[in-house]
Design a protein around this motif. Structure first.
Motif, PDB file in Angstrom:
ATOM      1  N   VAL A 268      50.576  46.141  36.650  1.00 49.64           N
ATOM      2  CA  VAL A 268      51.060  45.153  37.627  1.00 49.64           C
ATOM      3  C   VAL A 268      49.879  44.441  38.273  1.00 49.64           C
ATOM      4  CG1 VAL A 268      52.171  44.883  39.885  1.00 49.64           C
ATOM      5  CG2 VAL A 268      53.271  46.262  38.111  1.00 49.64           C
ATOM      6  N   TYR A 269      48.849  45.205  38.630  1.00 47.74           N
ATOM      7  CA  TYR A 269      47.658  44.599  39.243  1.00 47.74           C
ATOM      8  C   TYR A 269      47.010  43.602  38.278  1.00 47.74           C
ATOM      9  CZ  TYR A 269      42.937  44.049  41.037  1.00 47.74           C
ATOM     10  OH  TYR A 269      41.751  43.504  41.481  1.00 47.74           O
ATOM     11  N   LEU A 270      46.817  44.012  37.019  1.00 45.79           N
ATOM     12  CA  LEU A 270      46.194  43.120  36.042  1.00 45.79           C
ATOM     13  C   LEU A 270      47.053  41.882  35.817  1.00 45.79           C
ATOM     14  CD1 LEU A 270      44.963  45.709  33.374  1.00 45.79           C
ATOM     15  CD2 LEU A 270      43.570  44.454  35.028  1.00 45.79           C
ATOM     16  N   ASN A 271      48.362  42.072  35.723  1.00 42.88           N
ATOM     17  CA  ASN A 271      49.271  40.952  35.486  1.00 42.88           C
ATOM     18  C   ASN A 271      49.255  39.964  36.645  1.00 42.88           C
ATOM     19  OD1 ASN A 271      51.852  39.892  33.923  1.00 42.88           O
ATOM     20  ND2 ASN A 271      52.410  39.963  36.075  1.00 42.88           N
ATOM     21  N   ASN A 272      49.268  40.478  37.862  1.00 46.06           N
ATOM     22  CA  ASN A 272      49.394  39.608  39.041  1.00 46.06           C
ATOM     23  C   ASN A 272      48.075  38.997  39.485  1.00 46.06           C
ATOM     24  OD1 ASN A 272      52.028  40.432  38.935  1.00 46.06           O
ATOM     25  ND2 ASN A 272      51.992  41.588  40.854  1.00 46.06           N
ATOM     26  N   GLU A 273      46.973  39.737  39.305  1.00 38.88           N
ATOM     27  CA  GLU A 273      45.685  39.271  39.828  1.00 38.88           C
ATOM     28  C   GLU A 273      44.803  38.614  38.771  1.00 38.88           C
ATOM     29  OE1 GLU A 273      45.156  39.296  43.010  1.00 38.88           O
ATOM     30  OE2 GLU A 273      47.041  40.348  43.391  1.00 38.88           O
ATOM     31  N   ARG A 274      44.820  39.133  37.567  1.00 37.27           N
ATOM     32  CA  ARG A 274      43.930  38.592  36.532  1.00 37.27           C
ATOM     33  C   ARG A 274      44.606  37.477  35.745  1.00 37.27           C
ATOM     34  NH1 ARG A 274      40.909  42.738  32.601  1.00 37.27           N
ATOM     35  NH2 ARG A 274      40.094  43.320  34.651  1.00 37.27           N
ATOM     36  N   TYR A 275      45.881  37.674  35.405  1.00 37.73           N
ATOM     37  CA  TYR A 275      46.600  36.672  34.602  1.00 37.73           C
ATOM     38  C   TYR A 275      47.546  35.918  35.529  1.00 37.73           C
ATOM     39  CZ  TYR A 275      44.703  39.732  31.032  1.00 37.73           C
ATOM     40  OH  TYR A 275      43.845  40.485  30.262  1.00 37.73           O
ATOM     41  N   THR A 276      46.977  34.986  36.249  1.00 34.90           N
ATOM     42  CA  THR A 276      47.683  34.347  37.370  1.00 34.90           C
ATOM     43  C   THR A 276      48.802  33.413  36.933  1.00 34.90           C
ATOM     44  OG1 THR A 276      45.979  32.616  37.401  1.00 34.90           O
ATOM     45  CG2 THR A 276      45.672  34.500  38.875  1.00 34.90           C
ATOM     46  N   THR A 277      48.849  33.048  35.638  1.00 32.92           N
ATOM     47  CA  THR A 277      49.933  32.165  35.189  1.00 32.92           C
ATOM     48  C   THR A 277      51.192  32.959  34.827  1.00 32.92           C
ATOM     49  OG1 THR A 277      49.127  32.207  32.898  1.00 32.92           O
ATOM     50  CG2 THR A 277      48.318  30.435  34.328  1.00 32.92           C
ATOM     51  N   ASN A 278      51.082  34.283  34.776  1.00 28.33           N
ATOM     52  CA  ASN A 278      52.240  35.110  34.452  1.00 28.33           C
ATOM     53  C   ASN A 278      53.189  35.230  35.634  1.00 28.33           C
ATOM     54  OD1 ASN A 278      51.216  35.595  31.927  1.00 28.33           O
ATOM     55  ND2 ASN A 278      50.618  37.707  32.315  1.00 28.33           N
TER      56      ASN A 278
END
Length: 382
Positions: A268-278
């Motif tokens: 969730v952290y990687l999805n929300n913070e690193r991949y901001t277009t998701n």
């Protein structure tokens, strides 16, 4: 000839002229056209061309909510597709267009202008509307989960019920472990071509499809726990943009299952913070499928969500993790697999098509045999 009467199923050897106009290999008879116009069958089965399988995209009838599918099946045990599986609800079937057809209709060939037109003649605007954001519909004949697709990989089927089937996964994530001598990664798939379970149908919670999917899910959970002492993670996407709804079920060693929350939080952290277009993930946790808030979410046909169901054992109530998203948000379709791959310490198996996950057809057939052997005592369709 006779008065109009609506039929559910019409079977003729001869093709109608209108449908034959979509296939260069056959000719039609105008009498069949008149029969079809008067009966408006929901399914019109033909067998005039014994050497091939053919399915025309569904079409609707003017001033009516009825839709028709036209299917030619090949000769029994021929090299072409000779079987067709479908589910039909004869009760109140005319209340509205069937959910799996409403976004993929072609012009009615019986009302169309004369002359042959190929499938490619129907543009995306004509079929789906002009919105560039709307995903182009995939018809059952092209869907790799549908029985009507002549290329469906039915050698991977484990069990077939009345409304759904169980199949091994292509490029499985999990690996054989302990007494489980097969990968165990499987999918439960509705026979009906629907993007998500709740399409606004009446009595959603009591639907036969939903009950059978749940029965299949619990039967695999029981096999994993009782026969192989494994826990289970199930993940699924409920979205109007999905092509064909399905549940993915993965056996997880019991010593790892308690770390599921950590694995989920990391992704969730990687999805929300690193991949901001998701689409942003924000999971709610429910300790029971009877939780009122949970039932209100899944009971709303307008909701789109990602769900994990985590079974430590087959006796205890599972934990349900659910995150809602907007239908037009960009969703990481591999999110579920990423979470479980990290949980099971199998980072090289995130992508089903990676070399470490790929199996030959012979290996896939052997996988099914071993799965069926382990599952035989739990199979709800036996």
């Amino acid at each position: 000839m006779f008065n109009n009467i609506d039929l559910d199923i019409l079977i003729t050897k001869v093709w109608s002229v209108a449908i034959a106009g979509k296939n260069d290999s056959v000719t039609g008879n105008k009498m069949i056209d008149e029969i079809c116009k008067k009966t408006r069958p929901r399914y019109h089965f033909l067998f005039g061309d014994t050497d091939s399988f053919f399915e025309l995209e569904p079409f609707a009838w003017p001033e009516s909510n009825r839709t028709t599918r036209s299917i030619n099946v090949a000769a029994f045990h021929s090299k072409k597709k000779w079987a067709y599986a479908f589910v039909i609800d004869v009760r109140g079937s005319d209340r509205k267009l069937e959910a799996d057809q409403s976004s993929s209709l072609i012009p009615n060939p019986y009302m169309d202008q004369p002359g042959k037109r190929s499938f490619s003649d129907f543009s995306s605007k004509e079929d789906l509307g002009s919105s560039s954001k709307r995903k182009k519909a995939v018809l059952p004949s092209d869907c790799h989960f549908c029985f009507t697709n002549p290329n469906v990989e039915d050698h991977m089927f484990v069990s077939i019920g009345n409304h759904a089937y169980l199949t091994t996964a292509k490029g499985p994530l999990s690996v054989p472990s302990g007494d489980m001598d097969f990968h165990g990664h499987c999918l439960i798939v509705p026979i009906k071509h629907i993007p998500k379970l709740n399409m606004g149908q009446e009595e959603f919670f009591e639907s036969a499809l939903r009950k059978e999917l749940t029965s299949y899910e619990l039967s695999v959970v029981k096999m994993n726990h009782r026969k192989f002492d494994m826990s289970t993670v199930v993940f699924e996407i409920h979205s109007d943009q999905t092509i064909h709804f399905h549940k993915q079920i993965i056996p997880v060693p019991k010593y790892l299952i308690m770390r599921f929350q950590d694995a989920l939080d990391r992704q969730v952290y990687l999805n929300n913070e690193r991949y901001t277009t998701n689409a942003k993930m924000n999971f709610q946790v429910f300790s029971s499928s009877e939780n009122q808030e949970y039932k209100e979410i899944i009971g709303d046909s307008k909701k789109n969500f990602f769900q994990f169901t985590v079974y430590e054992t087959s006796q205890d109530e599972p934990l349900i993790y659910l995150s809602q998203f907007n239908v037009n948000d960009r969703l990481d379709l591999q999110f579920g697999r990423r979470v479980v791959a990290f949980l099971m310490r199998l980072p090289k198996r995130i992508n089903w098509s990676s070399p470490v996950c790929k199996q030959s057809k012979e290996q896939e057939i052997d996988e099914v045999k071993k799965f069926q052997k382990g599952y035989s005592a739990f199979d709800i369709a036996s």
